[in-house]
Design a protein around this motif. Sequence first.
Motif, PDB file in Angstrom:
ATOM      1  N   LEU A   1       0.889  -1.219   0.124  1.00 52.48           N
ATOM      2  CA  LEU A   1       0.050   0.195   0.066  1.00 52.48           C
ATOM      3  C   LEU A   1       0.855   1.463   0.006  1.00 52.48           C
ATOM      4  O   LEU A   1       0.489   2.268  -0.671  1.00 52.48           O
ATOM      5  CB  LEU A   1      -0.966   0.154   1.501  1.00 52.48           C
ATOM      6  N   GLY A   2       1.929   1.284   0.703  1.00 58.77           N
ATOM      7  CA  GLY A   2       3.079   2.368   0.838  1.00 58.77           C
ATOM      8  C   GLY A   2       3.408   2.575  -0.893  1.00 58.77           C
ATOM      9  O   GLY A   2       3.562   3.819  -1.246  1.00 58.77           O
ATOM     10  N   THR A   3       3.662   1.413  -1.732  1.00 57.36           N
ATOM     11  CA  THR A   3       4.047   1.728  -3.056  1.00 57.36           C
ATOM     12  C   THR A   3       3.034   2.256  -3.772  1.00 57.36           C
ATOM     13  O   THR A   3       2.993   3.296  -4.662  1.00 57.36           O
ATOM     14  CB  THR A   3       4.511   0.320  -3.511  1.00 57.36           C
ATOM     15  N   VAL A   4       1.808   1.862  -3.621  1.00 56.99           N
ATOM     16  CA  VAL A   4       0.599   2.492  -4.269  1.00 56.99           C
ATOM     17  C   VAL A   4       0.625   4.064  -4.090  1.00 56.99           C
ATOM     18  O   VAL A   4       0.212   4.733  -4.811  1.00 56.99           O
ATOM     19  CB  VAL A   4      -0.782   1.542  -3.773  1.00 56.99           C
ATOM     20  N   ALA A   5       0.757   4.259  -3.004  1.00 52.76           N
ATOM     21  CA  ALA A   5       0.671   5.721  -2.367  1.00 52.76           C
ATOM     22  C   ALA A   5       1.756   6.415  -3.273  1.00 52.76           C
ATOM     23  O   ALA A   5       1.354   7.688  -3.405  1.00 52.76           O
ATOM     24  CB  ALA A   5       0.478   5.950  -0.888  1.00 52.76           C
ATOM     25  N   VAL A   6       2.789   6.151  -3.167  1.00 51.40           N
ATOM     26  CA  VAL A   6       4.056   6.790  -3.938  1.00 51.40           C
ATOM     27  C   VAL A   6       3.642   6.775  -5.366  1.00 51.40           C
ATOM     28  O   VAL A   6       3.481   7.819  -5.841  1.00 51.40           O
ATOM     29  CB  VAL A   6       5.181   6.007  -3.604  1.00 51.40           C
ATOM     30  N   ASP A   7       3.036   5.829  -6.085  1.00 52.74           N
ATOM     31  CA  ASP A   7       2.734   5.877  -7.491  1.00 52.74           C
ATOM     32  C   ASP A   7       1.458   6.771  -7.755  1.00 52.74           C
ATOM     33  O   ASP A   7       1.396   7.539  -8.730  1.00 52.74           O
ATOM     34  CB  ASP A   7       2.326   4.402  -7.975  1.00 52.74           C
ATOM     35  N   ILE A   8       0.637   6.961  -6.826  1.00 56.77           N
ATOM     36  CA  ILE A   8      -0.571   7.785  -7.195  1.00 56.77           C
ATOM     37  C   ILE A   8      -0.323   9.261  -6.597  1.00 56.77           C
ATOM     38  O   ILE A   8      -0.614  10.091  -7.275  1.00 56.77           O
ATOM     39  CB  ILE A   8      -1.763   7.306  -6.226  1.00 56.77           C
ATOM     40  N   GLY A   9       0.063   9.476  -5.497  1.00 54.04           N
ATOM     41  CA  GLY A   9       0.382  10.732  -4.837  1.00 54.04           C
ATOM     42  C   GLY A   9       1.827  11.386  -4.690  1.00 54.04           C
ATOM     43  O   GLY A   9       1.979  12.660  -4.254  1.00 54.04           O
ATOM     44  N   GLY A  10       2.732  10.446  -4.895  1.00 54.03           N
ATOM     45  CA  GLY A  10       4.133  10.786  -4.868  1.00 54.03           C
ATOM     46  C   GLY A  10       4.705  10.397  -3.545  1.00 54.03           C
ATOM     47  O   GLY A  10       4.143   9.760  -2.463  1.00 54.03           O
ATOM     48  N   LYS A  11       6.131  10.749  -3.483  1.00 54.69           N
ATOM     49  CA  LYS A  11       6.977  10.351  -2.275  1.00 54.69           C
ATOM     50  C   LYS A  11       6.158  10.650  -0.944  1.00 54.69           C
ATOM     51  O   LYS A  11       6.397  10.132   0.153  1.00 54.69           O
ATOM     52  CB  LYS A  11       8.301  10.368  -2.355  1.00 54.69           C
ATOM     53  N   TRP A  12       5.683  11.777  -0.948  1.00 53.39           N
ATOM     54  CA  TRP A  12       5.181  12.379   0.272  1.00 53.39           C
ATOM     55  C   TRP A  12       4.020  11.847   0.810  1.00 53.39           C
ATOM     56  O   TRP A  12       3.994  11.512   2.070  1.00 53.39           O
ATOM     57  CB  TRP A  12       4.866  14.080   0.152  1.00 53.39           C
ATOM     58  N   LEU A  13       3.164  11.506   0.112  1.00 50.19           N
ATOM     59  CA  LEU A  13       1.847  10.486   0.382  1.00 50.19           C
ATOM     60  C   LEU A  13       2.398   9.164   0.717  1.00 50.19           C
ATOM     61  O   LEU A  13       1.944   8.429   1.732  1.00 50.19           O
ATOM     62  CB  LEU A  13       0.963  10.557  -0.592  1.00 50.19           C
ATOM     63  N   GLY A  14       3.538   8.573   0.075  1.00 49.05           N
ATOM     64  CA  GLY A  14       3.988   7.193   0.562  1.00 49.05           C
ATOM     65  C   GLY A  14       4.606   7.086   2.030  1.00 49.05           C
ATOM     66  O   GLY A  14       4.440   6.252   2.729  1.00 49.05           O
ATOM     67  N   ALA A  15       5.501   8.326   1.977  1.00 52.63           N
ATOM     68  CA  ALA A  15       6.008   8.354   3.604  1.00 52.63           C
ATOM     69  C   ALA A  15       4.930   8.747   4.626  1.00 52.63           C
ATOM     70  O   ALA A  15       4.914   8.056   5.709  1.00 52.63           O
ATOM     71  CB  ALA A  15       6.805   9.544   3.626  1.00 52.63           C
ATOM     72  N   TRP A  16       3.885   9.182   4.235  1.00 50.01           N
ATOM     73  CA  TRP A  16       2.706   9.740   5.206  1.00 50.01           C
ATOM     74  C   TRP A  16       2.218   8.327   5.561  1.00 50.01           C
ATOM     75  O   TRP A  16       1.748   7.970   6.409  1.00 50.01           O
ATOM     76  CB  TRP A  16       1.882  10.666   4.684  1.00 50.01           C
ATOM     77  N   THR A  17       1.822   7.336   4.502  1.00 47.81           N
ATOM     78  CA  THR A  17       1.203   6.221   4.540  1.00 47.81           C
ATOM     79  C   THR A  17       2.036   5.050   5.425  1.00 47.81           C
ATOM     80  O   THR A  17       1.330   4.659   6.492  1.00 47.81           O
ATOM     81  CB  THR A  17       0.881   5.459   3.194  1.00 47.81           C
TER      82      THR A  17
END
Length: 530
Positions: free
Chosen positions: A335-351
């Motif tokens: 899910l962290g990878t999904v967040a990076v692909d959709i919203g960028g690294k900042w959303l991945g880090a937040w997730t």
Amino acid sequence: DSSEDGSVLINNSEARPALENGDLFEYEDDGTGIDGSLAIPAEIARKKYEAKTTTPLKLWPLAVLVFYNVSGGPFGIEPTIRAAGNFYAILGFLVAPLAFSVPEALVTAELGSAFRDASGGVAWVEEAFGERMGCVCGFLAWVSGATDNAIYPTLFMDYVSSIAGWDEKDFGGWSRFMSVALLTICLGALNFTGLEIVGKSSIVVCIIAMSPFVILGIVAAPKVDPSRWFQLPEAPTEDGGVGLFDDDFQTSPGPLPLMALGGILWRPYLNNLFWNLNSFDSAASFSGETSSASTTYPRGIFIGLVMCILGYMFPLLIAVGATDYDQADWVDGHLGTVAVDIGGKWLGAWTIFAAGISNLALFEAEMSSDAFQLMGMAERGYLPKIFQSRSKFGTPTAGIVFNTLVVVAFCTADFGQLLELLNSVYALSLLLEFAAFVKLRLTHKQLHRPYRIPVPDWASVVIVIPPFLGVTVMFAISNWYVYFFCAGSVAFGLSVFKLSKICKRRGWLNYESKEDTCNQEYDATPDEII
């Protein structure tokens, strides 16, 4: 109407409020006592129905505690997608709550309100089948919960390491153990301060933990392709799809071969759904700490149920609808990878950060229910008297200390292979609780139930059929380790019961069995009967 000693009279058909206290009463019992009523001393009634914690547990803290005992968010749904593909993963999280979650929540709401007992399902099983089975049920439930709880501080440190970019050389060995142990002790100290504080802090964590998925939904909405929701499992490989899971334990043989019917790898599929959608019965340990067993308690459980279902479905629909990953890509943490692909690294880090702190709330909720269960078992004479002790905040002191030590002892173990084992032990305790529900409905018709499932008594059998069938199928396709572990756990639970009897008879340890918390002669409070 009140007696000379200050107790208050009511009858079976009509509640008459207490004079000045508003919380004391007497219950008419068909000819027992003077004028058919049974006088209850004021101090006993007051002690019986006051929440023991400093501040009674209110609706939303209770709902969030239920949410974190069961779910904690969508973290951990990836194996379901990997085992069955998009369509069956979505179908599973739609249908499995009806089979597992809803029946368990209903049964917990009814019997938890009737038995306002910290031991939770132990009280139900004891009332239905006797002390021996009550002890076994409690032991199985505690083993599953307390051991599983050890994974959460470790996972939190894994997320911290991921964000900081540390590897095993930077953060391993004694430094890792000491960090996880210190975190565990700090979390245990927070749990010591009371359910209300734990519940309120969990609300804050819940908002933070679910916020990235709200952002993910907003950002990903234009990218969602509903046709992806209906993608069936990929064509099975020569090994029948077993290669999707590289863990030898998960693919080890049992009485039946590893099933991959319809392209679904059924063992990890069912185990992951079961793990994500159960543990509502943990809320029974909090029923005596709530402000009302007839309103606050069942409503908190049902709000928690809705939170769990939505907390899985919304992120799942977004994640698979807005991306086009292969089935094999859905490994733990994807899910962290999904967040990076959709919203960028900042959303991945937040997730990733949200997943980390969600593990802390999961720990607190599980620690609370496990500690209260040990206290309740001590009150029923299964454990030494020391486990009955409460702190100035009303929390079970010995239970929290003991569970913290267990977590510290196991905090560096690899729990990936134990998930199926812990699932199976918990499932056994759950089957005992469902059987107790049916028997009590059929044989204890006069049991006072502040909340009662609005179905006739014969329909109680219908309620438990879906979870019974689901657990039966899960056991049928399990490996041999599960059978040996379950047999050993039941045998050890019976040994614990026998040992407690010997200790009490020979005076080796100090046991004390308090009065039954479900004395049905007066098991009602004014806010429940007016």
